[in-house]
Design an enzyme around this catalytic site. Sequence first.
Site, PDB file in Angstrom:
ATOM      1  N   SER A 217       0.820  -1.220   0.000  1.00  0.00           N
ATOM      2  CA  SER A 217       0.000   0.000   0.000  1.00  0.00           C
ATOM      3  C   SER A 217       0.855   1.271   0.000  1.00  0.00           C
ATOM      4  CB  SER A 217      -0.909   0.003   1.224  1.00  0.00           C
ATOM      5  OG  SER A 217      -1.751  -1.128   1.179  1.00  0.00           O
TER       6      SER A 217
ATOM      7  N   TYR B  99      -6.505  -7.889  16.496  1.00  0.00           N
ATOM      8  CA  TYR B  99      -7.348  -7.748  15.296  1.00  0.00           C
ATOM      9  C   TYR B  99      -7.583  -9.099  14.614  1.00  0.00           C
ATOM     10  CZ  TYR B  99      -6.675  -2.616  15.004  1.00  0.00           C
ATOM     11  OH  TYR B  99      -6.670  -1.280  15.222  1.00  0.00           O
TER      12      TYR B  99
ATOM     13  N   HIS C 174     -34.228   8.520  10.492  1.00  0.00           N
ATOM     14  CA  HIS C 174     -34.990   7.516  11.230  1.00  0.00           C
ATOM     15  C   HIS C 174     -35.699   6.558  10.280  1.00  0.00           C
ATOM     16  CE1 HIS C 174     -37.137   5.887  14.639  1.00  0.00           C
ATOM     17  NE2 HIS C 174     -38.259   6.006  13.956  1.00  0.00           N
TER      18      HIS C 174
ATOM     19  N   CYS D 276      -6.375  -7.249   4.602  1.00  0.00           N
ATOM     20  CA  CYS D 276      -7.684  -6.579   4.720  1.00  0.00           C
ATOM     21  C   CYS D 276      -8.698  -6.982   3.661  1.00  0.00           C
ATOM     22  CB  CYS D 276      -7.524  -5.065   4.606  1.00  0.00           C
ATOM     23  SG  CYS D 276      -5.935  -4.401   5.025  1.00  0.00           S
TER      24      CYS D 276
ATOM     25  N   GLU E 271     -11.016 -11.313  14.370  1.00  0.00           N
ATOM     26  CA  GLU E 271     -11.681 -11.371  13.065  1.00  0.00           C
ATOM     27  C   GLU E 271     -11.823 -12.816  12.593  1.00  0.00           C
ATOM     28  OE1 GLU E 271     -10.528  -6.935  11.447  1.00  0.00           O
ATOM     29  OE2 GLU E 271      -9.346  -8.588  10.707  1.00  0.00           O
TER      30      GLU E 271
ATOM     31  N   LYS F 148      -9.742 -10.770   3.593  1.00  0.00           N
ATOM     32  CA  LYS F 148     -10.380 -10.978   4.917  1.00  0.00           C
ATOM     33  C   LYS F 148     -11.804 -10.424   4.924  1.00  0.00           C
ATOM     34  CE  LYS F 148     -10.658  -7.923   7.504  1.00  0.00           C
ATOM     35  NZ  LYS F 148      -9.645  -7.316   8.311  1.00  0.00           N
TER      36      LYS F 148
ATOM     37  N   GLY G 248       0.617 -10.691  16.458  1.00  0.00           N
ATOM     38  CA  GLY G 248       1.316  -9.476  16.065  1.00  0.00           C
ATOM     39  C   GLY G 248       2.178  -9.677  14.830  1.00  0.00           C
TER      40      GLY G 248
ATOM     41  N   ALA H 116      15.208  -6.854  -3.824  1.00  0.00           N
ATOM     42  CA  ALA H 116      16.294  -5.873  -3.976  1.00  0.00           C
ATOM     43  C   ALA H 116      16.993  -5.680  -2.640  1.00  0.00           C
ATOM     44  CB  ALA H 116      15.726  -4.546  -4.459  1.00  0.00           C
TER      45      ALA H 116
ATOM     46  N   CYS I 163      -2.157  -6.019   2.445  1.00  0.00           N
ATOM     47  CA  CYS I 163      -3.575  -5.642   2.513  1.00  0.00           C
ATOM     48  C   CYS I 163      -4.368  -6.255   1.360  1.00  0.00           C
ATOM     49  CB  CYS I 163      -3.702  -4.124   2.506  1.00  0.00           C
ATOM     50  SG  CYS I 163      -5.413  -3.601   2.443  1.00  0.00           S
TER      51      CYS I 163
ATOM     52  N   GLU J  34     -28.522   6.915  14.000  1.00  0.00           N
ATOM     53  CA  GLU J  34     -29.187   8.065  14.620  1.00  0.00           C
ATOM     54  C   GLU J  34     -28.935   8.109  16.134  1.00  0.00           C
ATOM     55  OE1 GLU J  34     -33.543   8.082  14.820  1.00  0.00           O
ATOM     56  OE2 GLU J  34     -33.535   5.936  14.347  1.00  0.00           O
TER      57      GLU J  34
HETATM   58  P1  NDP Z   1      -2.348  -7.290  17.327  1.00  0.00           P
HETATM   59  O1  NDP Z   1      -1.245  -6.394  17.672  1.00  0.00           O
HETATM   60  O2  NDP Z   1      -3.693  -6.723  17.045  1.00  0.00           O
HETATM   61  O3  NDP Z   1      -2.558  -8.354  18.490  1.00  0.00           O
HETATM   62  C1  NDP Z   1      -1.505  -9.200  18.848  1.00  0.00           C
HETATM   63  C2  NDP Z   1      -2.010 -10.133  19.911  1.00  0.00           C
HETATM   64  O4  NDP Z   1      -1.032 -11.132  20.121  1.00  0.00           O
HETATM   65  C3  NDP Z   1      -2.246  -9.461  21.237  1.00  0.00           C
HETATM   66  O5  NDP Z   1      -3.360 -10.038  21.846  1.00  0.00           O
HETATM   67  C4  NDP Z   1      -0.974  -9.751  22.012  1.00  0.00           C
HETATM   68  O6  NDP Z   1      -1.206  -9.913  23.373  1.00  0.00           O
HETATM   69  C5  NDP Z   1      -0.550 -11.085  21.452  1.00  0.00           C
HETATM   70  N1  NDP Z   1       0.899 -11.240  21.367  1.00  0.00           N
HETATM   71  C6  NDP Z   1       1.798 -10.331  20.962  1.00  0.00           C
HETATM   72  N2  NDP Z   1       3.044 -10.828  21.003  1.00  0.00           N
HETATM   73  C7  NDP Z   1       2.925 -12.083  21.454  1.00  0.00           C
HETATM   74  C8  NDP Z   1       3.857 -13.113  21.721  1.00  0.00           C
HETATM   75  N3  NDP Z   1       5.153 -12.917  21.567  1.00  0.00           N
HETATM   76  N4  NDP Z   1       3.382 -14.305  22.176  1.00  0.00           N
HETATM   77  C9  NDP Z   1       2.062 -14.500  22.355  1.00  0.00           C
HETATM   78  N5  NDP Z   1       1.141 -13.551  22.132  1.00  0.00           N
HETATM   79  C10 NDP Z   1       1.565 -12.354  21.683  1.00  0.00           C
HETATM   80  O7  NDP Z   1      -1.795  -8.178  16.125  1.00  0.00           O
HETATM   81  P2  NDP Z   1      -2.496  -9.020  14.963  1.00  0.00           P
HETATM   82  O8  NDP Z   1      -1.527 -10.094  14.636  1.00  0.00           O
HETATM   83  O9  NDP Z   1      -3.886  -9.382  15.297  1.00  0.00           O
HETATM   84  O10 NDP Z   1      -2.524  -7.989  13.764  1.00  0.00           O
HETATM   85  C11 NDP Z   1      -1.319  -7.347  13.357  1.00  0.00           C
HETATM   86  C12 NDP Z   1      -1.573  -5.916  12.966  1.00  0.00           C
HETATM   87  O11 NDP Z   1      -2.217  -5.882  11.709  1.00  0.00           O
HETATM   88  C13 NDP Z   1      -2.513  -5.178  13.931  1.00  0.00           C
HETATM   89  O12 NDP Z   1      -1.802  -4.550  14.937  1.00  0.00           O
HETATM   90  C14 NDP Z   1      -3.183  -4.181  13.036  1.00  0.00           C
HETATM   91  O13 NDP Z   1      -2.429  -3.009  13.041  1.00  0.00           O
HETATM   92  C15 NDP Z   1      -3.138  -4.812  11.663  1.00  0.00           C
HETATM   93  N6  NDP Z   1      -4.479  -5.329  11.318  1.00  0.00           N
HETATM   94  C16 NDP Z   1      -5.500  -4.437  11.189  1.00  0.00           C
HETATM   95  C17 NDP Z   1      -6.767  -4.877  10.871  1.00  0.00           C
HETATM   96  C18 NDP Z   1      -7.870  -3.891  10.751  1.00  0.00           C
HETATM   97  O14 NDP Z   1      -7.607  -2.706  10.620  1.00  0.00           O
HETATM   98  N7  NDP Z   1      -9.133  -4.310  10.820  1.00  0.00           N
HETATM   99  C19 NDP Z   1      -7.058  -6.288  10.642  1.00  0.00           C
HETATM  100  C20 NDP Z   1      -5.919  -7.144  10.837  1.00  0.00           C
HETATM  101  C21 NDP Z   1      -4.675  -6.665  11.153  1.00  0.00           C
HETATM  102  P3  NDP Z   1      -1.245  -8.683  24.404  1.00  0.00           P
HETATM  103  O15 NDP Z   1      -2.593  -8.088  24.306  1.00  0.00           O
HETATM  104  O16 NDP Z   1      -0.934  -9.298  25.699  1.00  0.00           O
HETATM  105  O17 NDP Z   1      -0.148  -7.748  23.942  1.00  0.00           O
END
Ligand code: NDP
Length: 449
Positions: free
Chosen positions: A16, A179, A438, A49, A183, A52, A264, A116, A44, A443
């Site tokens: 993107s 996220y 409405h 995105c 999802e 998904k 993450g 690259a 994405c 609303e």
């Molecule tokens: P997120 O950052 O949303 O969530 C990561 C989750 O994994 C958290 O619950 C975290 O726990 C846990 N976690 C992190 N590190 C570890 C680890 N080392 N071991 C075990 N658990 C861990 O990441 P996602 O993978 O769901 O998505 C990645 C990114 O992609 C998002 O941050 C978002 O920015 C983007 N995304 C956006 C979407 C949207 O806009 N609708 C849809 C999908 C992705 P804890 O809470 O304890 O930190």
Amino acid sequence: MADTYDFDLFTIGAGSGGVRASRVAAAHGAKVAVAEEYRVGGTCVIRGCVPKKMLVYGAHFAEDLVDAQRFGWDVEGKIFDWPRLRDIVQDDVTRLNGLYTQTLDNHGVTIFNERATITGLHELTLASGEVVTAKYILIATGARPHVPEFPGSEHGITSNEVFHLEAIPEKVLIAGGGYIANEFAGIFNEFGSKVCLMNRSDQLLRGYDEALRDRLLQISLTKGIDFRFNALFEKIEQIEGGKLRVHMTNYEPCEVDLVLYATGRVPNVEGLGLETAGVEQGARGEILVDRFSKTNVDHIYAVGDVTDRVQLTPVAIREGQAFADTVFGGTPTTVDYSCVPSAVFSHPPIASVGLTEGEARNTLGSVKVYQSDFRSMKNVVAGRNERSLYKMVVDAATDRVVGIHMIGQDAPEILQGFAVAVRAGLTKADFDATVAIHPTMAEELVLLK
Ligand code: NDP
């Protein structure tokens, strides 16, 4: 410029951010090349995105087809055909991949379908061995799923593979509470899988308003999704019948057909040659940049997930646009990271903009919170006991609306418009003065008392 260098700009990564930057730089008159080792479009479009969201639509039919009966429709012989949906989604991904490629072609951007590496201050070497030079280099290589390390972790998959499954698993364990985890918990659950979500902490969707996170948890439990909090992987072993036995802390082992990691994403920085150019990185490997997306090296910039600022597609696009306008358009431009709206396409979805109640109380002192907790007309007719929750956070001193947080049907569609109002600094009185449409769910936001 191009007399001394092969290109004015060489972009690594056609996702993107990289595509927007390359296209706009070319429109400003620059000679541009982009290298992409996988498919033009990036996470994405290819495996994030876009596909998904198509699965989210497909999944929602599971409830709609049940509810249809209450709206007078008898639907006989409904069968869900995963390979059909999967292949139609992939066809559309291919169509979009073509459109992105075409956009770059139309702007005269040279595409190298290969990796690259930076091999000199202004020099890049392609996987084929070809060496090119560029006045500016833009790194837009994105991020990849993080896979936790433990014995047997190789038996799980990530969001990269989930779109290509042969079949929908009977039982799936999803690791993470963010996220992607929420999802896909919704998607698999609607497709008929027995879903269990495990997270290392006891929280879902850290950063979102607490009341919404709690509502999603309650609704997900009602829909039959299981949760295991404060659980860490110990090991995964493959057992008879292709199943996986997952051992984790604090819980009995469970047997599932699929393990999906949604824990993450980590910046894609390996093998880029950052050390050759002396580009500084942060603790997680992310490329450090200033507010113009410039690294510590004057002619090397980075945008999008590789910088680990806000990991959202529209933000990466804005960073790419701002970079191109700044460097090639003669208009220094920065991205405003305040008031970035976001959504989680869970079942039901969440959407949010601005400060949560907790953040507002910590930063503003005096805060007013308005709330509507209601069952939509559609859910009432359907006999579905699922309630939406809308929250508005207002700065009591100025009456300014500083945050809106919603969970419920179409929340992301509704919030996009209201995000303009929040960003523009409108007051609660402005909302109150707006006549309602409405009957709608939206609303509620102009009728909050
Ligand atoms: P997120 O950052 O949303 O969530 C990561 C989750 O994994 C958290 O619950 C975290 O726990 C846990 N976690 C992190 N590190 C570890 C680890 N080392 N071991 C075990 N658990 C861990 O990441 P996602 O993978 O769901 O998505 C990645 C990114 O992609 C998002 O941050 C978002 O920015 C983007 N995304 C956006 C979407 C949207 O806009 N609708 C849809 C999908 C992705 P804890 O809470 O304890 O930190």
